[in-house]
Design an enzyme around this catalytic site. Structure first.
Site, PDB file in Angstrom:
ATOM      1  N   HIS A  31     -35.325 -12.701  54.546  1.00 27.27           N
ATOM      2  CA  HIS A  31     -36.774 -12.922  54.491  1.00 27.27           C
ATOM      3  C   HIS A  31     -37.425 -12.753  55.865  1.00 27.27           C
ATOM      4  O   HIS A  31     -38.507 -13.273  56.116  1.00 27.27           O
ATOM      5  CB  HIS A  31     -37.101 -14.290  53.891  1.00 27.27           C
ATOM      6  CG  HIS A  31     -36.810 -14.367  52.423  1.00 27.27           C
ATOM      7  ND1 HIS A  31     -37.755 -14.117  51.463  1.00 27.27           N
ATOM      8  CD2 HIS A  31     -35.662 -14.627  51.749  1.00 27.27           C
ATOM      9  CE1 HIS A  31     -37.198 -14.236  50.264  1.00 27.27           C
ATOM     10  NE2 HIS A  31     -35.926 -14.539  50.417  1.00 27.27           N
ATOM     11  N   SER A  64     -29.462   6.834  31.722  1.00 27.95           N
ATOM     12  CA  SER A  64     -28.420   6.163  32.492  1.00 27.95           C
ATOM     13  C   SER A  64     -27.175   5.988  31.647  1.00 27.95           C
ATOM     14  O   SER A  64     -27.239   5.908  30.421  1.00 27.95           O
ATOM     15  CB  SER A  64     -28.915   4.794  32.971  1.00 27.95           C
ATOM     16  OG  SER A  64     -29.003   3.898  31.878  1.00 27.95           O
ATOM     17  N   SER A 124     -28.731  -5.177  46.024  1.00 22.14           N
ATOM     18  CA  SER A 124     -29.750  -4.148  46.055  1.00 22.14           C
ATOM     19  C   SER A 124     -29.408  -2.931  45.205  1.00 22.14           C
ATOM     20  O   SER A 124     -29.447  -1.792  45.661  1.00 22.14           O
ATOM     21  CB  SER A 124     -30.045  -3.712  47.492  1.00 22.14           C
ATOM     22  OG  SER A 124     -31.304  -3.110  47.548  1.00 22.14           O
ATOM     23  N   ASP A 170     -33.454  -2.911  52.474  1.00 22.73           N
ATOM     24  CA  ASP A 170     -32.487  -2.417  51.496  1.00 22.73           C
ATOM     25  C   ASP A 170     -32.350  -0.903  51.559  1.00 22.73           C
ATOM     26  O   ASP A 170     -31.250  -0.350  51.568  1.00 22.73           O
ATOM     27  CB  ASP A 170     -32.892  -2.849  50.087  1.00 22.73           C
ATOM     28  CG  ASP A 170     -32.912  -4.356  49.931  1.00 22.73           C
ATOM     29  OD1 ASP A 170     -32.398  -5.055  50.821  1.00 22.73           O
ATOM     30  OD2 ASP A 170     -33.462  -4.842  48.924  1.00 22.73           O
TER      31      ASP A 170
END
Length: 380
Positions: A31, A64, A124, A170
């Protein structure tokens, strides 16, 4: 069946190639990214693959391998606006939308995504999808963008198409990572440099303890923490919390309400821990950063209040079983913890954490070791 064969089966043509982008683990610096601060992630040896082909129209077809029905999500880039696509397809489509919004000329694409990055584990998986699609589009359309520029594209996709107010960490880790190294990122200047992280050479492993408590960055908990940081910076008269030092905390305690002060204190002390970790890695190696991992978790648990019982148990039980240092990683409210352990202790620590979860009545955690890996690129 290979990914290329699955692509041909679903779309009726062969892909132009296959690209991969890794997930990431953040060694320390939680953060701090959206507060213009410092982070120290590394790309892990688990990646998302995308088979891709260029289309001659503006349609985007996305599927996917984790869709058992073979569902294909179809959208059109023409006239597409932020927020028009929801669900997981917003990540890949958002990247193509962001590239066009940035002025790059590209048509539609067919994309088949296969991920080895656990979803919801704080590793992530979303950025891995974005970065795999970004490097594929960058190459196929000869856009000539570098890793830092593609990271900004991925961040815009997540912020505006997905609606998650995340920072740049990320995507930067996934795109800029290198085997045996962490990525030290200054989130204000976007300057990134590689820092040695010789885990194997030092007889160490980094265990990821996936608590299987799912979380979402788009939920109110993340957004409220971000707002508190902005309020704290405003009251303290600085552009961002990055501009405060630990010496400023005494003044801050007299100006801020208790909750806002604790949010601010976490970010300020976490930035200091990141910088200390980088110096220790350059001089003393990975073992030396263990106390900083422990201190980071206490700060996230008590000041930022983003832990949960499962994460605290993962940290406490791994330390009791011999981990050198341990902390939760990722956005919080679930996901994973990381534990720095000696290689010979991996099995013992893993068994102890699993047993602790069983005794507490929690879901069985998924535990695995990760190593610093190379960033995104073409694989075939």
């Amino acid at each position: 069946m290979t990914l290329a064969q699955q692509f041909e089966d679903r779309f009726g043509s062969v892909p132009a190639g296959i690209w991969a982008a890794p997930g990431r683990v953040n060694v320390i610096g939680e953060h701090t990214d959206y507060n213009d601060g410092f982070v120290l992630p590394f790309a892990i040896d688990r990646a998302t693959l995308v088979a891709a082909a260029v289309r001659q129209d503006s349609a985007v077809r996305v599927s996917s391998t984790f869709s058992e029905s073979g569902e294909i999500v179809v959208t059109d880039l023409s006239g597409l606006k932020a927020g028009d696509v929801d669900g997981w397809a917003a990540y890949p489509v958002g990247v193509l939308w962001a590239l066009r919004e940035a002025g790059h000329e590209l048509q539609g694409m067919d994309l088949l995504i296969d991920s080895q990055v656990p979803v919801g584990a704080g590793l992530s998986s979303s950025a891995a999808i974005e970065c795999a699609v970004a490097v594929a589009a960058n190459e196929l359309y000869r856009l000539g963008l570098n890793g830092s520029e593609l990271a900004l594209i991925g961040q815009r996709a997540e912020n505006e198409m997905v609606g998650a107010p995340t920072g740049l960490m990320d995507q930067s880790a996934s795109l800029l990572g290198k085997e045996g190294h962490a990525v030290f990122l200054d989130c204000r200047s976007q300057h990134a440099e590689l820092v040695p992280l010789p885990m194997k050479e030092d007889g160490l492993a980094l265990l990821v303890i996936d608590t299987r408590v799912s979380h979402s960055h788009a939920t109110g908990g993340y957004a409220s923490r971000r707002r508190a940081c902005e309020v704290g910076a405003d009251i303290m008269g600085v552009p961002a919390l990055r501009d405060l030092s630990e010496a400023d905390l005494r003044e801050a305690s007299g100006l801020l309400d208790d909750e806002t002060f604790r949010r601010v204190r976490h970010v300020v002390t976490e930035n200091a821990r990141v910088q200390a970790a980088v110096e220790l890695l350059r001089t003393d190696g990975p073992r030396a950063i263990a106390p900083l991992l422990d201190a980071s978790h206490v700060s996230m648990r008590d000041d930022f209040e983003i832990s949960c019982p499962e994460l605290d148990l993962a940290v406490d039980s791994s330390r009791e079983a011999g981990a050198l240092g341990s902390r939760m990683t990722g956005g919080g409210f679930g996901g994973s913890a990381i534990a720095l352990v000696q290689v010979e202790d991996v099995d013992r620590v893993s068994a102890a954490v699993t047993d602790a979860f069983d005794r507490a009545g929690f879901k069985e955690p998924v535990i695995f070791a990760v190593s610093p890996a190379d960033g995104a690129g073409r694989v075939s």
